[in-house]
Design a protein around this motif. Structure first.
Motif, PDB file in Angstrom:
ATOM      1  N   ALA A  38      82.071   2.898 117.795  1.00 21.05           N
ATOM      2  CA  ALA A  38      80.644   2.558 117.870  1.00 21.05           C
ATOM      3  C   ALA A  38      79.896   3.024 116.627  1.00 21.05           C
ATOM      4  O   ALA A  38      79.085   2.277 116.062  1.00 21.05           O
ATOM      5  N   THR A  39      80.169   4.230 116.167  1.00 23.65           N
ATOM      6  CA  THR A  39      79.498   4.750 114.976  1.00 23.65           C
ATOM      7  C   THR A  39      79.963   4.001 113.734  1.00 23.65           C
ATOM      8  O   THR A  39      79.169   3.736 112.826  1.00 23.65           O
ATOM      9  N   GLU A  40      81.224   3.629 113.699  1.00 25.49           N
ATOM     10  CA  GLU A  40      81.719   2.815 112.593  1.00 25.49           C
ATOM     11  C   GLU A  40      80.932   1.507 112.507  1.00 25.49           C
ATOM     12  O   GLU A  40      80.548   1.074 111.425  1.00 25.49           O
ATOM     13  N   GLY A  41      80.695   0.899 113.650  1.00 26.86           N
ATOM     14  CA  GLY A  41      79.916  -0.341 113.671  1.00 26.86           C
ATOM     15  C   GLY A  41      78.514  -0.148 113.129  1.00 26.86           C
ATOM     16  O   GLY A  41      77.991  -1.007 112.404  1.00 26.86           O
ATOM     17  N   ILE A  42      77.904   0.975 113.456  1.00 27.87           N
ATOM     18  CA  ILE A  42      76.567   1.279 112.941  1.00 27.87           C
ATOM     19  C   ILE A  42      76.626   1.440 111.422  1.00 27.87           C
ATOM     20  O   ILE A  42      75.801   0.886 110.694  1.00 27.87           O
ATOM     21  N   ALA A  43      77.607   2.197 110.944  1.00 31.10           N
ATOM     22  CA  ALA A  43      77.763   2.414 109.499  1.00 31.10           C
ATOM     23  C   ALA A  43      77.975   1.086 108.772  1.00 31.10           C
ATOM     24  O   ALA A  43      77.376   0.842 107.709  1.00 31.10           O
ATOM     25  N   GLN A  44      78.806   0.222 109.326  1.00 30.59           N
ATOM     26  CA  GLN A  44      79.059  -1.077 108.705  1.00 30.59           C
ATOM     27  C   GLN A  44      77.785  -1.922 108.655  1.00 30.59           C
ATOM     28  O   GLN A  44      77.513  -2.588 107.656  1.00 30.59           O
ATOM     29  N   ARG A  45      77.013  -1.882 109.733  1.00 27.25           N
ATOM     30  CA  ARG A  45      75.765  -2.661 109.757  1.00 27.25           C
ATOM     31  C   ARG A  45      74.779  -2.123 108.734  1.00 27.25           C
ATOM     32  O   ARG A  45      74.105  -2.882 108.043  1.00 27.25           O
ATOM     33  N   ILE A  46      74.684  -0.795 108.598  1.00 21.51           N
ATOM     34  CA  ILE A  46      73.824  -0.203 107.573  1.00 21.51           C
ATOM     35  C   ILE A  46      74.266  -0.686 106.194  1.00 21.51           C
ATOM     36  O   ILE A  46      73.443  -1.100 105.372  1.00 21.51           O
ATOM     37  N   GLY A  77      76.792   9.738 108.622  1.00 23.27           N
ATOM     38  CA  GLY A  77      76.583   9.651 110.057  1.00 23.27           C
ATOM     39  C   GLY A  77      77.819  10.002 110.840  1.00 23.27           C
ATOM     40  O   GLY A  77      78.937   9.954 110.329  1.00 23.27           O
ATOM     41  N   SER A  78      77.590  10.351 112.081  1.00 31.10           N
ATOM     42  CA  SER A  78      78.697  10.725 112.952  1.00 31.10           C
ATOM     43  C   SER A  78      78.343  10.461 114.404  1.00 31.10           C
ATOM     44  O   SER A  78      77.179  10.533 114.793  1.00 31.10           O
ATOM     45  N   ALA A  79      79.386  10.228 115.166  1.00 30.69           N
ATOM     46  CA  ALA A  79      79.233  10.247 116.612  1.00 30.69           C
ATOM     47  C   ALA A  79      78.944  11.696 117.003  1.00 30.69           C
ATOM     48  O   ALA A  79      79.379  12.626 116.328  1.00 30.69           O
ATOM     49  N   THR A  80      78.192  11.870 118.061  1.00 31.80           N
ATOM     50  CA  THR A  80      77.855  13.209 118.530  1.00 31.80           C
ATOM     51  C   THR A  80      78.451  13.414 119.914  1.00 31.80           C
ATOM     52  O   THR A  80      78.310  12.571 120.790  1.00 31.80           O
ATOM     53  N   TYR A  81      79.134  14.540 120.055  1.00 26.54           N
ATOM     54  CA  TYR A  81      79.703  14.945 121.337  1.00 26.54           C
ATOM     55  C   TYR A  81      79.267  16.380 121.582  1.00 26.54           C
ATOM     56  O   TYR A  81      79.443  17.233 120.715  1.00 26.54           O
ATOM     57  N   GLU A  82      78.666  16.616 122.746  1.00 30.26           N
ATOM     58  CA  GLU A  82      78.186  17.948 123.102  1.00 30.26           C
ATOM     59  C   GLU A  82      77.297  18.527 122.006  1.00 30.26           C
ATOM     60  O   GLU A  82      77.438  19.677 121.604  1.00 30.26           O
ATOM     61  N   PHE A  83      76.391  17.706 121.506  1.00 23.64           N
ATOM     62  CA  PHE A  83      75.379  18.075 120.508  1.00 23.64           C
ATOM     63  C   PHE A  83      75.954  18.451 119.148  1.00 23.64           C
ATOM     64  O   PHE A  83      75.290  19.123 118.363  1.00 23.64           O
ATOM     65  N   ASN A  84      77.165  18.020 118.852  1.00 28.25           N
ATOM     66  CA  ASN A  84      77.782  18.287 117.557  1.00 28.25           C
ATOM     67  C   ASN A  84      78.354  17.021 116.949  1.00 28.25           C
ATOM     68  O   ASN A  84      78.922  16.179 117.651  1.00 28.25           O
ATOM     69  N   TRP A  85      78.222  16.937 115.614  1.00 26.85           N
ATOM     70  CA  TRP A  85      78.915  15.889 114.882  1.00 26.85           C
ATOM     71  C   TRP A  85      80.409  16.112 114.979  1.00 26.85           C
ATOM     72  O   TRP A  85      80.872  17.239 115.195  1.00 26.85           O
ATOM     73  N   ARG A 135      71.426   4.912 119.705  1.00 31.45           N
ATOM     74  CA  ARG A 135      72.224   4.787 120.926  1.00 31.45           C
ATOM     75  C   ARG A 135      73.627   4.322 120.552  1.00 31.45           C
ATOM     76  O   ARG A 135      73.813   3.630 119.561  1.00 31.45           O
ATOM     77  N   GLY A 136      74.582   4.696 121.380  1.00 31.64           N
ATOM     78  CA  GLY A 136      75.961   4.337 121.114  1.00 31.64           C
ATOM     79  C   GLY A 136      76.494   3.308 122.095  1.00 31.64           C
ATOM     80  O   GLY A 136      75.742   2.573 122.740  1.00 31.64           O
ATOM     81  N   ALA A 137      77.798   3.275 122.198  1.00 34.20           N
ATOM     82  CA  ALA A 137      78.494   2.367 123.115  1.00 34.20           C
ATOM     83  C   ALA A 137      79.549   3.184 123.850  1.00 34.20           C
ATOM     84  O   ALA A 137      80.068   4.172 123.314  1.00 34.20           O
TER      85      ALA A 137
END
Length: 176
Positions: free
Chosen positions: A13-21, A52-60, A125-127
């Motif tokens: 999901a984050t990769e998709g965001i980065a690609q769109r940017i 950018g990064s996906a975030t899990y438990e408030f961490n990159w 928001r993610g996926a």
């Protein structure tokens, strides 16, 4: 204006965001490279950075945190923007009445604000797709309580992502 969009993504999901940017920046005339943080050894030679990064438990993700640590001097010497993805669902506020996107900011935003002085930091928001999960993530996600708080679907708001990227491109365009 040579720009690097570096990202860390676990399930895409984050990769998709980065690609769109990257696409938006290219469409605005910028020379852009979009790369995974873990694939980057040398990052000099760029005029601007978006990380950018996906975030899990408030961490990159670790790869993004390592990327920033290894390249902090280079990043701090140029215009930099940070983004994160993570919250899923459509709610605007959480059970405590806080803005969902603001509440989902990773700890790294406050840490990197002092180190990098980013021009902007944004949570998107993610996926979430239960079928893509692997290992312990898969077991965790099948718990009924988790399934209730992690709705399945693609909640990325493409117009918001594109608007943010366009504002970066506008800042990076030469004047005159």
């Amino acid at each position: 204006m040579r720009t690097l969009v570096a990202y860390a993504s676990k399930y895409g999901a984050t990769e998709g965001i980065a690609q769109r940017i990257g696409t938006v920046l290219r469409d605005k005339g910028l020379d852009v490279e979009v790369r995974r943080c873990e694939d980057l050894d040398e990052v000099s030679g760029y005029d601007a950075y978006i990380v950018g990064s996906a975030t899990y438990e408030f961490n990159w993700r670790k790869a993004a945190r390592r990327f920033v640590r290894r390249n902090v001097d280079e990043l701090a010497a140029h215009p930099v923007w940070l983004f994160s993805s993570g919250p899923v669902g459509t709610e605007q506020v959480d059970k405590n009445g806080q803005d969902v996107l603001k509440a989902a900011e990773p700890k790294q935003f406050s840490t990197y604000a002092d180190l990098l002085h980013p021009r902007g930091m944004q949570v998107f928001r993610g996926a979430f797709d239960h079928e893509k999960l692997r290992g312990s993530d898969r077991l965790f996600a099948w718990m009924p309580a988790i399934r209730d708080i992690l709705p399945q679907g693609d909640f990325r708001e493409w117009p918001a992502i594109e608007s943010w990227a366009a504002s970066i491109a506008d800042e990076l365009q030469p004047v005159g």
